[in-house]
Scaffold this motif. Structure first.
Motif, short mmCIF file in Angstrom:
data_model
loop_
_atom_site.label_atom_id
_atom_site.label_comp_id
_atom_site.label_asym_id
_atom_site.label_seq_id
_atom_site.Cartn_x
_atom_site.Cartn_y
_atom_site.Cartn_z
N LYS A 421 35.48 -15.77 -6.98
CA LYS A 421 34.91 -16.45 -8.13
C LYS A 421 33.81 -17.40 -7.67
CE LYS A 421 36.33 -18.84 -12.35
NZ LYS A 421 37.47 -19.43 -13.09
N ASP A 422 32.68 -17.42 -8.41
CA ASP A 422 31.52 -18.26 -8.08
C ASP A 422 30.97 -17.95 -6.69
OD1 ASP A 422 31.86 -19.61 -10.53
OD2 ASP A 422 33.29 -20.99 -9.63
N ASP A 423 31.06 -16.68 -6.29
CA ASP A 423 30.52 -16.24 -4.99
C ASP A 423 29.00 -16.34 -5.02
OD1 ASP A 423 29.80 -14.79 -2.65
OD2 ASP A 423 31.72 -13.74 -2.73
N SER A 424 28.42 -17.04 -4.05
CA SER A 424 26.97 -17.25 -4.03
C SER A 424 26.20 -15.98 -3.70
CB SER A 424 26.63 -18.33 -3.00
OG SER A 424 27.07 -17.94 -1.70
N ARG A 425 26.86 -14.96 -3.20
CA ARG A 425 26.19 -13.71 -2.85
C ARG A 425 25.88 -12.86 -4.08
NH1 ARG A 425 30.39 -10.90 0.85
NH2 ARG A 425 31.72 -11.70 -0.84
N ARG A 434 29.50 -7.30 -13.19
CA ARG A 434 30.87 -7.33 -12.67
C ARG A 434 31.84 -7.79 -13.75
NH1 ARG A 434 30.60 -7.21 -6.81
NH2 ARG A 434 32.75 -7.94 -6.70
N LYS A 435 31.40 -8.69 -14.61
CA LYS A 435 32.26 -9.20 -15.67
C LYS A 435 32.55 -8.12 -16.72
CE LYS A 435 34.52 -12.60 -17.66
NZ LYS A 435 35.71 -13.19 -17.02
N THR A 436 31.57 -7.27 -16.97
CA THR A 436 31.71 -6.24 -18.01
C THR A 436 32.08 -4.87 -17.46
OG1 THR A 436 29.33 -5.78 -17.87
CG2 THR A 436 30.06 -7.40 -19.52
N GLY A 437 32.05 -4.71 -16.13
CA GLY A 437 32.39 -3.42 -15.53
C GLY A 437 31.24 -2.43 -15.50
N GLY A 496 40.04 -8.48 -9.53
CA GLY A 496 39.57 -9.64 -8.78
C GLY A 496 40.08 -9.69 -7.36
N GLU A 497 40.01 -10.83 -6.78
CA GLU A 497 40.32 -11.04 -5.37
C GLU A 497 41.82 -10.90 -5.12
OE1 GLU A 497 39.16 -14.29 -1.87
OE2 GLU A 497 39.08 -14.84 -4.00
N THR A 498 42.16 -10.17 -4.07
CA THR A 498 43.56 -10.04 -3.62
C THR A 498 43.67 -10.73 -2.26
OG1 THR A 498 43.01 -7.85 -2.75
CG2 THR A 498 44.09 -7.93 -4.89
N ARG A 538 40.08 -10.05 -17.38
CA ARG A 538 40.46 -11.45 -17.22
C ARG A 538 40.04 -12.00 -15.86
NH1 ARG A 538 46.64 -12.29 -17.92
NH2 ARG A 538 46.06 -11.72 -20.06
N ASN A 539 40.26 -11.24 -14.79
CA ASN A 539 39.96 -11.73 -13.45
C ASN A 539 38.77 -11.03 -12.81
OD1 ASN A 539 42.25 -13.49 -13.42
ND2 ASN A 539 43.55 -11.71 -13.06
N ALA A 540 37.87 -10.50 -13.65
CA ALA A 540 36.71 -9.79 -13.12
C ALA A 540 35.60 -10.78 -12.80
CB ALA A 540 36.23 -8.76 -14.14
N TRP A 541 35.16 -10.75 -11.54
CA TRP A 541 34.00 -11.56 -11.14
C TRP A 541 33.32 -10.95 -9.93
CZ3 TRP A 541 38.69 -14.65 -11.35
CH2 TRP A 541 39.43 -14.64 -10.18
#
Length: 541
Positions: A421-425, A434-437, A496-498, A538-541
């Motif tokens: 989340k909030d990855d600067s890359r 990424r949020k919408t797929g 999202g991140e695992t 929900r956890n897409a970023w």
């Protein structure tokens, strides 16, 4: 209270006298089922099933010995058998399919304004469709052991039977040159509506049957476990997971854990055990065999249990994981135990691949304007290629090239780091994608090529797999099917991140559930949830 404890308490009740207030006991007279059509159908046959199948009208004022009276009263209070319920389900299914087929013909006649509805032709055809569908389902054994089937399998099997019926109908119309009499539009509408009707009827029938079995309106498949207390507890727990259609009872023998021998067990004890099982009227008896038990004791038990008109099974408990799913099979005349099967049959693979090709081709055509605009947006947003290609594990751990719209700035660093989340890359347009797929849409080409499927476990980066494979059992079993554009884990919010073992384990559990319970209906459900459920993103970023 556990089933084992219930049976242990039976002995404590032997000296209790039966109540003399009421003359008869007929099953249970109170059920908490929802008011539905099938519920009333089942209720209508309850008393008849009780008397005909069970002979459950038992006078309490009998002159039998206390012990026999107790066991017979227990047997009398057990719910009615479900044989007539299966007949009712087939009758309801026939009626619904036939009515749906005729209604479809009438609707098409009204909408298409065709001159003169051939009532007799379509009425006979509708009855044929209903009868053929039920006969095909019955010959395939779909109405047998409903309590042992999974809901989604029961529904999909019915849809398959309905589809087969229309193949037969179409063939007959072609062979006897009746295409001029039978409207093609009517046939197509009947095909769609009848398949839908069968699926809905099967789902309603299954849930009503399971609820009726749980509430005691219908007798469940009665399974009696014979073995050590702890083995009975473990096996009963496993059997209860199959749903409310199984009634699990236990006759623990008090096997000594240290020696593996029965405590004071002799032939007289075995005879008493058989009598207890006989009065319970089991459908199946499972003898739980420990490796330390003597062959003579086990052989004597099996010989005695064969005197009961029930299916008798033996399960080795010392290798429960090894033997849990074993089935007898023959290869080239050699008798073997099938320990594991591929998750999808050849027919399932053909159905899934056909659906993938149609869905991917349609998606590429319909979404081509969006794909072009997205490519332009990526190119204008930041320097670098439009597509990002990453090597990931696919079917059978084979390496595949997965396509995505590039959502990160180009970097020379080769270090693997999962997006957070909030990855600067992540680029500005990449954050939206990424949020919408949208960034995953190029994988429609992977699906068309055969590297991926529309629905399946999401492919992980190879570095990710190497990190978690040694730490999670059955991690690589998710690669026994093709990876998907979307999956069961994703629609349940596991995106999202695992970054923890617990998160990855949760995702793997959902992937394995999908593999073990696959059906075309489940794929369609996941696609609809992907499109319309906010939980998916929900956890897409």
């Amino acid at each position: 209270m556990s089933e084992v404890r219930k049976v242990q308490r039976f002995g404590e009740k032997i000296d209790q006298r039966l109540p003399a207030k009421s003359a008869f006991r007929v099953g249970r007279d109170t059920v908490g089922l929802p008011h539905s059509y099938l519920h009333y159908v089942f209720c209508g046959c309850f008393s008849v099933t009780n008397i005909v199948e069970r002979g459950a009208l038992l006078p309490h004022s009998c002159s039998e010995p206390k012990q026999n009276a107790l066991w017979r009263s227990m047997a009398a209070s057990l719910p009615a058998r479900a044989s007539l319920a299966f007949v009712l389900i087939s009758i309801v299914e026939f009626t619904c399919v036939a009515m749906t087929a005729f209604a479809s013909a009438w609707v098409y006649h009204v909408l298409a304004s065709t001159p003169g509805l051939r009532v007799k032709v379509y009425l006979l055809a509708s009855c044929f469709i209903g009868a053929a569908e039920v006969c095909i389902a019955a010959m395939a054994g779909q109405f047998l052991h409903l309590e042992k089937q999974r809901e989604i399998r029961f529904a999909s099997a019915g849809i398959g039977a309905a589809a087969t019926t229309f193949v037969v109908l179409t063939s007959l119309l072609f062979i006897f040159k009746l295409s001029g009499v039978y409207s093609r539009g009517t046939l197509i509408l009947q095909f769609v509506s009848c398949l839908t009707a069968v699926g809905l009827v099967r789902l309603a029938a299954y849930r009503t049957f399971q609820n009726a079995a749980q509430e005691g309106l219908l007798q469940r498949q009665r399974v009696v476990l014979v073995g050590r207390n702890d083995d009975c507890e473990a096996c009963a727990s496993q059997l209860r997971k199959s749903g409310g259609g199984l009634e699990v009872l236990a006759c623990p023998l008090g096997w000594d854990a240290a020696s593996g021998e029965a405590t004071h067990f002799d032939r007289a004890t075995g005879v008493r055990l058989v009598e207890r099982c006989r009065v319970l009227q089991p459908d199946s008896i499972i003898l739980l065999v420990d490796r330390k038990q003597e062959d003579g004791t086990v052989g004597m038990l099996l010989s005695l249990l064969r005197q009961i008109p029930a299916d008798v099974y033996a399960v080795p408990t010392h290798r429960d994981i090894f033997w849990a799913n074993a089935q007898t099979a023959e290869i080239g005349g050699l008798a073997t135990f099938a320990m594991s099967r591929r998750p999808l049959s050849v027919f399932d693979l053909v159905v899934k691949r056909t659906f993938d090709i149609v869905a991917a081709a349609a998606g590429l055509i319909v979404l081509s304007p969006l794909l072009l605009l997205s490519s332009l947006a990526v190119k204008l947003d930041s320097r670098g290629p439009v597509l990002f290609v990453q090597i990931r594990h696919g079917y059978n751990n084979e390496a595949i090239r997965v396509l995505k719209f590039r959502t990160m700035y180009v970097s020379d660093s080769a270090e693997f780091r999962q997006a957070s989340k909030d990855d600067s890359r992540i680029t500005r347009i990449g954050r939206i994608f990424r949020k919408t797929g949208i960034d995953e849409l190029p994988q429609l080409w992977n699906i068309l090529r055969g590297d991926m499927s529309v629905v399946g476990p999401r492919p992980h980066a190879i570095k990710h797999n190497e990190l978690f494979t040694p730490r999670i059992d059955s991690f690589d079993r998710r690669h026994t099917v093709k990876p998907g554009l979307t999956g069961w884990a994703q629609v349940n919010g596991l995106r999202g991140e695992t970054n923890t073992l617990e998160k990855m384990q949760n995702r793997i559990e959902h992937d394995l559930y999908y593999i073990d319970n696959w059906s075309l209906l489940l794929d369609l459900k996941i696609i609809l949830l992907t499109l319309f459920s906010g939980k998916t993103y929900r956890n897409a970023w």
